[in-house]
Design a protein around this motif. Structure first.
Motif, PDB file in Angstrom:
ATOM      1  N   LEU A 236       0.841  -1.192   0.000  1.00 47.57           N
ATOM      2  CA  LEU A 236       0.000   0.000   0.000  1.00 47.57           C
ATOM      3  C   LEU A 236       0.880   1.247   0.000  1.00 47.57           C
ATOM      4  O   LEU A 236       1.764   1.398   0.847  1.00 47.57           O
ATOM      5  CB  LEU A 236      -0.892  -0.017   1.250  1.00 47.57           C
ATOM      6  CG  LEU A 236      -1.700   1.253   1.525  1.00 47.57           C
ATOM      7  CD1 LEU A 236      -2.715   1.503   0.423  1.00 47.57           C
ATOM      8  CD2 LEU A 236      -2.407   1.141   2.868  1.00 47.57           C
ATOM      9  N   ILE A 237       0.659   2.121  -0.965  1.00 49.37           N
ATOM     10  CA  ILE A 237       1.404   3.385  -1.025  1.00 49.37           C
ATOM     11  C   ILE A 237       0.433   4.516  -0.685  1.00 49.37           C
ATOM     12  O   ILE A 237      -0.417   4.880  -1.495  1.00 49.37           O
ATOM     13  CB  ILE A 237       2.000   3.621  -2.442  1.00 49.37           C
ATOM     14  CG1 ILE A 237       2.807   2.408  -2.913  1.00 49.37           C
ATOM     15  CG2 ILE A 237       2.830   4.901  -2.467  1.00 49.37           C
ATOM     16  CD1 ILE A 237       4.047   2.091  -2.096  1.00 49.37           C
ATOM     17  N   PRO A 238       0.540   5.045   0.541  1.00 54.37           N
ATOM     18  CA  PRO A 238      -0.376   6.140   0.901  1.00 54.37           C
ATOM     19  C   PRO A 238       0.038   7.424   0.192  1.00 54.37           C
ATOM     20  O   PRO A 238       1.180   7.858   0.302  1.00 54.37           O
ATOM     21  CB  PRO A 238      -0.192   6.286   2.419  1.00 54.37           C
ATOM     22  CG  PRO A 238       0.709   5.162   2.838  1.00 54.37           C
ATOM     23  CD  PRO A 238       1.458   4.719   1.638  1.00 54.37           C
ATOM     24  N   MET A 239      -0.895   7.995  -0.556  1.00 53.02           N
ATOM     25  CA  MET A 239      -0.648   9.263  -1.241  1.00 53.02           C
ATOM     26  C   MET A 239      -1.320  10.365  -0.432  1.00 53.02           C
ATOM     27  O   MET A 239      -2.060  10.111   0.511  1.00 53.02           O
ATOM     28  CB  MET A 239      -1.188   9.205  -2.671  1.00 53.02           C
ATOM     29  CG  MET A 239      -0.601   8.077  -3.518  1.00 53.02           C
ATOM     30  SD  MET A 239       1.180   8.210  -3.860  1.00 53.02           S
ATOM     31  CE  MET A 239       1.182   9.482  -5.115  1.00 53.02           C
TER      32      MET A 239
ATOM     33  N   LEU B  49       4.085  14.606 -11.332  1.00 48.50           N
ATOM     34  CA  LEU B  49       4.801  14.221 -10.104  1.00 48.50           C
ATOM     35  C   LEU B  49       4.272  12.896  -9.545  1.00 48.50           C
ATOM     36  O   LEU B  49       5.050  11.963  -9.308  1.00 48.50           O
ATOM     37  CB  LEU B  49       4.748  15.354  -9.071  1.00 48.50           C
ATOM     38  CG  LEU B  49       5.349  15.040  -7.695  1.00 48.50           C
ATOM     39  CD1 LEU B  49       6.788  14.553  -7.800  1.00 48.50           C
ATOM     40  CD2 LEU B  49       5.280  16.256  -6.777  1.00 48.50           C
ATOM     41  N   PRO B  50       2.951  12.766  -9.337  1.00 49.00           N
ATOM     42  CA  PRO B  50       2.469  11.457  -8.884  1.00 49.00           C
ATOM     43  C   PRO B  50       2.738  10.338  -9.895  1.00 49.00           C
ATOM     44  O   PRO B  50       3.063   9.213  -9.492  1.00 49.00           O
ATOM     45  CB  PRO B  50       0.966  11.668  -8.668  1.00 49.00           C
ATOM     46  CG  PRO B  50       0.631  12.983  -9.283  1.00 49.00           C
ATOM     47  CD  PRO B  50       1.885  13.781  -9.336  1.00 49.00           C
ATOM     48  N   ALA B  51       2.630  10.626 -11.182  1.00 49.22           N
ATOM     49  CA  ALA B  51       2.900   9.588 -12.185  1.00 49.22           C
ATOM     50  C   ALA B  51       4.355   9.140 -12.101  1.00 49.22           C
ATOM     51  O   ALA B  51       4.668   7.958 -12.287  1.00 49.22           O
ATOM     52  CB  ALA B  51       2.572  10.102 -13.587  1.00 49.22           C
TER      53      ALA B  51
ATOM     54  N   SER C  37       1.928  23.530 -13.325  1.00 43.14           N
ATOM     55  CA  SER C  37       1.468  22.154 -13.107  1.00 43.14           C
ATOM     56  C   SER C  37       2.049  21.550 -11.829  1.00 43.14           C
ATOM     57  O   SER C  37       1.382  20.767 -11.155  1.00 43.14           O
ATOM     58  CB  SER C  37       1.830  21.287 -14.313  1.00 43.14           C
ATOM     59  OG  SER C  37       3.161  21.509 -14.715  1.00 43.14           O
ATOM     60  N   TYR C  38       3.287  21.937 -11.506  1.00 38.95           N
ATOM     61  CA  TYR C  38       3.958  21.360 -10.330  1.00 38.95           C
ATOM     62  C   TYR C  38       3.139  21.599  -9.063  1.00 38.95           C
ATOM     63  O   TYR C  38       2.916  20.700  -8.243  1.00 38.95           O
ATOM     64  CB  TYR C  38       5.347  21.980 -10.195  1.00 38.95           C
ATOM     65  CG  TYR C  38       6.139  21.538  -8.982  1.00 38.95           C
ATOM     66  CD1 TYR C  38       6.405  20.191  -8.751  1.00 38.95           C
ATOM     67  CD2 TYR C  38       6.648  22.479  -8.083  1.00 38.95           C
ATOM     68  CE1 TYR C  38       7.154  19.797  -7.644  1.00 38.95           C
ATOM     69  CE2 TYR C  38       7.400  22.097  -6.984  1.00 38.95           C
ATOM     70  CZ  TYR C  38       7.642  20.758  -6.762  1.00 38.95           C
ATOM     71  OH  TYR C  38       8.376  20.358  -5.678  1.00 38.95           O
TER      72      TYR C  38
ATOM     73  N   GLN D   9       1.764  18.261  -3.273  1.00 37.75           N
ATOM     74  CA  GLN D   9       1.701  17.515  -2.012  1.00 37.75           C
ATOM     75  C   GLN D   9       2.265  16.110  -2.137  1.00 37.75           C
ATOM     76  O   GLN D   9       2.639  15.505  -1.138  1.00 37.75           O
ATOM     77  CB  GLN D   9       0.255  17.487  -1.493  1.00 37.75           C
ATOM     78  CG  GLN D   9      -0.703  16.543  -2.218  1.00 37.75           C
ATOM     79  CD  GLN D   9      -1.156  17.043  -3.577  1.00 37.75           C
ATOM     80  OE1 GLN D   9      -0.986  18.203  -3.914  1.00 37.75           O
ATOM     81  NE2 GLN D   9      -1.732  16.159  -4.383  1.00 37.75           N
ATOM     82  N   GLU D  10       2.362  15.584  -3.363  1.00 41.68           N
ATOM     83  CA  GLU D  10       2.864  14.219  -3.525  1.00 41.68           C
ATOM     84  C   GLU D  10       4.383  14.128  -3.365  1.00 41.68           C
ATOM     85  O   GLU D  10       4.969  13.048  -3.439  1.00 41.68           O
ATOM     86  CB  GLU D  10       2.393  13.624  -4.860  1.00 41.68           C
ATOM     87  CG  GLU D  10       0.886  13.643  -5.060  1.00 41.68           C
ATOM     88  CD  GLU D  10       0.060  13.044  -3.914  1.00 41.68           C
ATOM     89  OE1 GLU D  10       0.629  12.313  -3.064  1.00 41.68           O
ATOM     90  OE2 GLU D  10      -1.155  13.330  -3.846  1.00 41.68           O
TER      91      GLU D  10
END
Lengths: 165, 558
Positions: free
Chosen positions: B44-47, B416-418, B439-440, B445-446
């Motif tokens: 599990l990767i908590p985002m 960033l999340p990708a 976009s950043y 927050q990620e």
């Protein structure tokens, strides 16, 4: 622009909740109109048949066909307008009958359209007429001259003529 | 032994070989998160935001080719996933998004955190399921993964009521999946393939036009074989970059709005277009009435509804690109088209991507060139905007799945999340995130989970203090009325990175670009953010203005 044509699609779908919404939102999402729609279970309880009348140019009709086919819950799509088919629709018409003479006339007119009386009250009569679109339009026009109080149509149901695979 | 629906869900994911699940916890999904708590195989990767979870799952899928999995609670958790689901849908990325739903008895009662997520996502997913009974869980998961990863790939949503997560039943995972209404056509019609080969033989000015479908079908080798065997010039779209090496002499580079003049002139002049896993998108074709007026079109696509949607096609071939190209390759030979090849080379030489150095400014294109120089083998995850176009133009991709970006939906905040998903999926690769200042900050927050996991992401911000692409349109088409694009109030991204706990650097002079990139190379115990302060009003050229034909390309302002 090439010319617009009416097409009748028979869409066999899984008989589950949400399937009709997927079919319908495919039309609304692309701005295509549905002219008539009929949905019911088939003899196989796991399958529902959607009979759908729509219109558009050849490119739009092709898109509709392909997009219907793309839906996961759609088992089979047939463009009935592409072959010889039979189609029927039922209309219930409530007509005002204020006097005996008018009632007689209405009953005689109903006879011409092979309409059946399914309810009769002192001041109104409910007729059932079955047929293709042309016949129903003709019947509605005539009965309108007597004053239609209420009208309900089923939308088309249709199938190909002859044996299917 | 009986297991809870949530446990069955997790065990089912395990059966599908899921390595990572990106999520944000919340009330209606708590049993699932609870089942993941002791789980070692499905990590599990908590985002920090559900949008980040869906983009991370998407980035994982793009980088690895496997199905990405996102998890969120009901209501706002589910609606926050929506942008990521739509992003994946537009680019045909295999994803399974799992959302908790309120108790079955509460569905439809406007319960707390209730939302009809199936209704909300209907037009932006390949398929969706609402699970009301724990007995359905295993079968639904198997079907969802099958649907997401076959045919035209795409996101599938599983919305699972909290009672279905809690109730218990026996776990039996289906060995095979057979859906009577879903049988994707993967093999092309041999007659059509033969017709295509005949057209290729006759053509005097043929060109290959390959898109993201080639990457998704893992058909790059077959595409290269076709290109090398026929020696036909090739353009690869924004979504397909890397499917054919851009360094090859036959490569015309990307077509379209900000594509190469060579590719756009070739479209306008060609007598045959062989489209493979590309969809004649408006950003590629420009004004359709002026698009490739002299060309016959062969269109190979897994999705029948994609063929003939935008342009009339002479030879439609429905099928998987890998299968179709394998068959087509057996029927083709070297094309006898020397004058055409010479013409292409002339355009290529005459109109390369180029820019002018302005004074002592850091030019954005220069930064990209230097990134390419030092990170040519990296997985590059771009965001959306000017920097994305410059990256596509100046970075030369030679392998598939090395260039990840939101091409269809154009989702700012994607990258960033990708990049987090891509880095987890490909731990041995260097992952470079080329981002914009606009976009950043949309998914900044990620940075938190990236730091927590010590992911060695290279986050390079091309910072022009504007919503640059919109500013460019305003400059060209709205009399420089810069409405809502001035981002001079940006925070100091280097300091901000440090506040998060990452390494943060700021570059303001051209001579500092390379040293900073080299320094970033050496930092591998966590993300490094470099804020490149670039020329503020540089534009992306060439440019085909919206609504114009490809022949009307503006090569530059001067």
């Amino acid at each position: 622009m090439d010319k617009e044509e009416r097409h009748i699609f028979s869409v066999m779908v899984e008989n589950r909740f949400g399937v009709l919404a997927r079919v319908v939102s495919l039309f609304s999402g692309r701005g295509f109109n549905i002219d008539s729609l009929n949905v019911a279970e088939t003899h196989d309880k796991s399958v529902s048949q959607i009979t759908l009348v729509t219109h558009g140019n050849a490119q739009i009709i092709e898109q509709i066909y392909q997009h219907l086919n793309r839906l996961i819950d759609v088992i089979e799509v047939t463009d009935l307008s592409a072959g010889t088919h039979v189609e029927r629709e039922i209309v219930l018409i409530k007509v005002a009958t204020d006097n005996a003479q008018k009632r007689t006339e209405i009953l005689q007119t109903a006879e011409v359209f092979r309409g059946r009386v399914i309810d009769m009250k002192p001041a109104s009569i409910v007729l059932e007429v079955t047929g293709d679109e042309g016949k129903l339009e003709a019947a509605i026009n005539i009965f309108n001259t007597y004053g239609i109080l209420e009208l309900a149509r089923t939308g088309k149901i249709a199938m190909m003529r002859g044996a299917t695979n | 032994m009986e297991l809870s629906g949530a446990q069955i869900l997790v065990d089912s994911l395990k059966r599908e070989g899921v390595e990572y699940i990106f999520g944000v916890n919340g009330g209606a999904a708590m049993p699932i998160f609870d089942a993941l708590y002791d789980e070692n195989d499905v990590k599990l990767i908590p985002m920090r935001h559900e949008q980040g979870a869906s983009h991370a799952a998407d980035g994982y899928a793009r980088a690895t080719g496997k199905v990405g999995v996102a998890l969120a609670t009901s209501g706002p958790g589910a609606t926050n996933l929506v942008t990521g689901i739509a992003t994946a849908y537009m680019d045909s990325i295999p994803m399974v998004a799992i959302t908790g739903q309120v108790f079955t008895d509460f569905i439809g009662s406007d319960a707390f955190q209730e939302c009809d997520v199936i209704g909300v996502t209907r037009p932006i997913c390949k398929h969706s399921y609402l699970i009301k009974n724990c007995e359905e869980v295993a079968d639904v998961v198997a079907e969802a993964f099958h649907i997401a990863s076959t045919g035209k790939q795409g996101p599938v949503i599983i919305d699972i009521a909290k009672d279905a997560q809690r109730n218990k039943t026996t776990f039996k995972y289906p060995e095979t999946v057979d859906i009577r209404s879903y049988k994707p056509q993967v093999n092309g019609d041999p007659t059509q393939i033969a017709k295509a080969a005949a057209l290729i033989k006759e053509a005097k000015k043929p060109m290959l036009y390959a898109g993201g479908g080639v990457v998704l079908a893992e058909a790059s080798e077959e595409l290269q074989e076709l290109t090398l065997k026929t020696q036909i010039p090739i353009t690869v779209t924004l979504m397909g970059l890397g499917a054919f090496p851009e360094t090859h002499p036959l490569a015309m580079e990307m077509p379209g709005m900000h594509g190469s003049c060579c590719a756009n002139y070739a479209f306008t002049d060609a007598d045959l277009i062989i489209a493979i896993g590309a969809r004649f998108d408006d950003r590629v074709t420009g004004d359709l009435s002026k698009f490739a007026p002299n060309a016959k079109k062969i269109h190979i696509d897994i999705d029948a509804s994609c063929i003939g949607k935008n342009v009339q096609v002479d030879v439609p071939i429905v099928g998987d690109a890998k299968n179709v190209l394998t068959e087509l390759n057996k029927l083709v030979d070297t094309a006898d088209i020397d004058p055409w090849r010479d013409q292409i080379q002339e355009w290529k030489q005459k109109y390369p991507f180029e820019y002018e150095q302005k004074g002592n400014k850091v030019m954005p294109q220069y930064v990209i060139e230097k990134i390419y120089e030092h990170y040519s083998d990296a997985i590059v995850v771009a965001d959306v905007g000017q920097h994305q176009m410059w990256a596509a133009q100046y970075f030369k991709f030679t392998k598939p799945r090395k260039w990840l970006n939101s091409g269809g939906l154009g989702t700012m905040g994607f990258s960033l999340p990708a990049a987090i998903g891509a880095q987890l999926g490909c731990p041995d690769e260097t992952v470079v995130n080329i981002n914009g200042d606009g976009s950043y900050i949309m998914t900044i927050q990620e940075l938190v989970p990236a730091i927590t996991m010590k992911l060695p992401l290279k986050i390079f911000i091309i910072n022009n203090m504007y919503l640059g692409m919109v500013r460019q349109w305003q400059e060209l088409f709205h009399s420089k009325r810069y409405s809502a694009v001035d981002y001079h109030d940006n925070p100091d991204f280097a300091l901000l990175a440090q506040a998060f706990g990452a390494t943060g650097l700021r570059v303001e002079h051209p001579e500092d670009v390379e040293p900073a990139l080299l320094k970033a190379k050496g930092i591998n115990d966590g993300p490094v953010v470099i804020d490149f302060i670039v020329d503020e009003e540089e534009n992306v050229f060439p440019m085909v203005p919206a609504g114009k034909g490809l022949g009307d390309v503006i090569r530059g302002l001067s």
